[in-house]
Design a protein around this motif. Structure first.
Motif, short mmCIF file in Angstrom:
data_model
loop_
_atom_site.label_atom_id
_atom_site.label_comp_id
_atom_site.label_asym_id
_atom_site.label_seq_id
_atom_site.Cartn_x
_atom_site.Cartn_y
_atom_site.Cartn_z
N ASP A 90 0.85 -1.21 0.00
CA ASP A 90 0.00 0.00 0.00
C ASP A 90 0.88 1.25 0.00
N ASP A 91 0.55 2.18 -0.89
CA ASP A 91 1.23 3.49 -0.95
C ASP A 91 2.75 3.36 -1.13
N ARG A 101 4.54 3.91 -3.75
CA ARG A 101 5.10 5.05 -4.49
C ARG A 101 5.40 6.21 -3.54
N VAL A 102 4.53 6.39 -2.54
CA VAL A 102 4.74 7.46 -1.56
C VAL A 102 6.02 7.22 -0.77
N ARG A 142 9.09 9.86 -0.89
CA ARG A 142 9.40 10.62 0.33
C ARG A 142 10.70 10.17 1.00
N PHE A 146 4.48 -0.12 6.94
CA PHE A 146 3.72 -0.23 5.69
C PHE A 146 2.77 -1.42 5.79
N LYS A 150 -8.05 -2.62 -1.73
CA LYS A 150 -7.54 -1.25 -1.55
C LYS A 150 -8.70 -0.26 -1.40
N LYS A 197 -7.58 -0.83 2.36
CA LYS A 197 -6.20 -1.38 2.37
C LYS A 197 -5.94 -2.25 3.60
#
Length: 363
Positions: A251-252, A254-255, A259, A323, A353, A357
């Motif tokens: 999940d997430d 790419r973030v 970051r 995560f 999702k 999620k």
């Protein structure tokens, strides 16, 4: 050394070779023996030699006879003959000689050059032959090997496996398997011959290492896409319909990469790979990026238990950053092609999702 090369060396050798089976039937004559002792297609001398030393052959040991004088079809020969029982056959090797000249045991030299482990045990499971490679493997001299049994020679950790494979060979006629010794891998082939066991074991460690490199994801240590596609083809080819397809996505992710950088993203992938490897009820693969897939054999409840345990393990890991994963599950339907099954599992993944999620969803 492959069998074709071995046969060619023996066939072309300047020494003559005759091979008899346990029924005393001639089963092989090389070119030199054929040139010396055949007339109009009929072998003239093999049975003479065999009959002369029959008594010695029956007690299963090697005999070397020098200055053997034979007159065959008005041709006189002075020979050195090496006669031995080898792997259930009687081998007579000979050459013309000057007085006191010794014959070189060519077959033994060829087998000793092989990197494969070779031995023959008779019907009582007593060693009658072993090449140098096998002797080095056991750390034994020939004097301490021939006439002995496994219990006297073989390391304890290999003894039970050797016994089982011998029993299977005697029962079924042959045995083939990949066995390990420490960090080494061997392809072991055994065959029942004359009530005993002939074994040839090839060290395939390099092949296994290269195969693992080709089928393993270097970052996570999981199986890679190539391995996965091979397994899927096998499942369809053998019509194994008891599998569930499990798609896993961070999940997430790419973030995290944007970051905290790609090295941190890679660490998250390694952590997930470590967790997936713990769960041996399923086989897991990394297809690329943060896309993982599992194949779990069994009932729906088995799949639920495995997936929930993975989610629990991930939640208990001390992570920074923390995560989660989302999971889509589809029972493989072999009436649909692989792409259709995958799309349905992928749709289930996105349902997980959409539902918040950190959960799983069945298609």
């Amino acid at each position: 050394m492959n069998n074709n090369m071995f046969e060619k060396i023996v066939a072309e050798h300047c020494n003559g070779f005759l091979v008899f089976n346990n029924l005393k039937e001639l089963v092989y004559v090389n070119k030199q023996a054929d040139r010396m002792f055949t007339k109009e297609g009929q072998l003239l001398v093999g049975e003479v030699i065999f009959s002369e030393y029959k008594e010695e052959l029956e007690i299963n040991h090697e005999s070397i006879k020098r200055n053997v004088s034979l007159c065959v079809d008005e041709k006189a020969f002075c020979l050195t003959c090496r006669i031995c029982s080898m792997m259930g056959y009687t081998v007579i090797e000979f050459k013309e000689q000057e007085k006191d000249e010794e014959i070189v045991p060519v077959i033994n030299k060829i087998l000793d050059k092989s990197g494969d482990l070779m031995y023959y045990k008779d019907a009582t499971m007593t060693y009658q032959y072993a090449n140098e490679t096998y002797k080095r493997f056991l750390g034994k001299e020939v004097s301490g090997l021939i006439g002995s049994k496994d219990v006297e020679l073989v390391p304890e950790d290999l003894l039970e496996q050797s016994k089982k494979s011998d029993q299977e060979t005697l029962l079924r006629g042959s045995y083939t398997a990949i066995e390990t010794r420490g960090n080494a891998f061997y392809r072991v082939m055994k065959e029942r011959i004359n009530g005993g066991v002939l074994c040839i074991a090839k060290n395939i460690t390099k092949e296994i290492i290269e195969y693992k490199k080709a089928t393993t994801d270097l970052l996570t240590g999981l199986n890679n896409r190539r391995n996965y596609e091979s397994t899927i083809h096998s499942i369809y080819g053998e019509k194994k319909d008891e599998y569930y397809l499990v798609l896993i996505d961070l999940d997430d992710f790419r973030v995290i990469n944007n970051r905290m950088g790609h090295p941190m993203g890679d660490e998250c992938l390694r952590v997930l790979g470590k967790i997936l490897k713990r769960h041996t009820k399923g086989e897991f693969y990394r297809l690329g990026g943060d896309e993982f897939v599992g194949l779990i054999k069994g009932e729906r409840q088995t799949v639920v238990e495995v997936v929930e345990n993975i989610l629990d393990d991930l939640s208990e890991e001390v992570l920074y950053p923390r995560f989660t994963i989302s999971v889509g599950i589809k029972q493989l339907d072999l009436d649909c092609d692989y792409i259709q099954n995958y799309k349905m599992a992928d749709n289930a993944l996105y349902k997980a999702k959409e539902n918040g999620k950190n959960q799983y969803y069945f298609a």
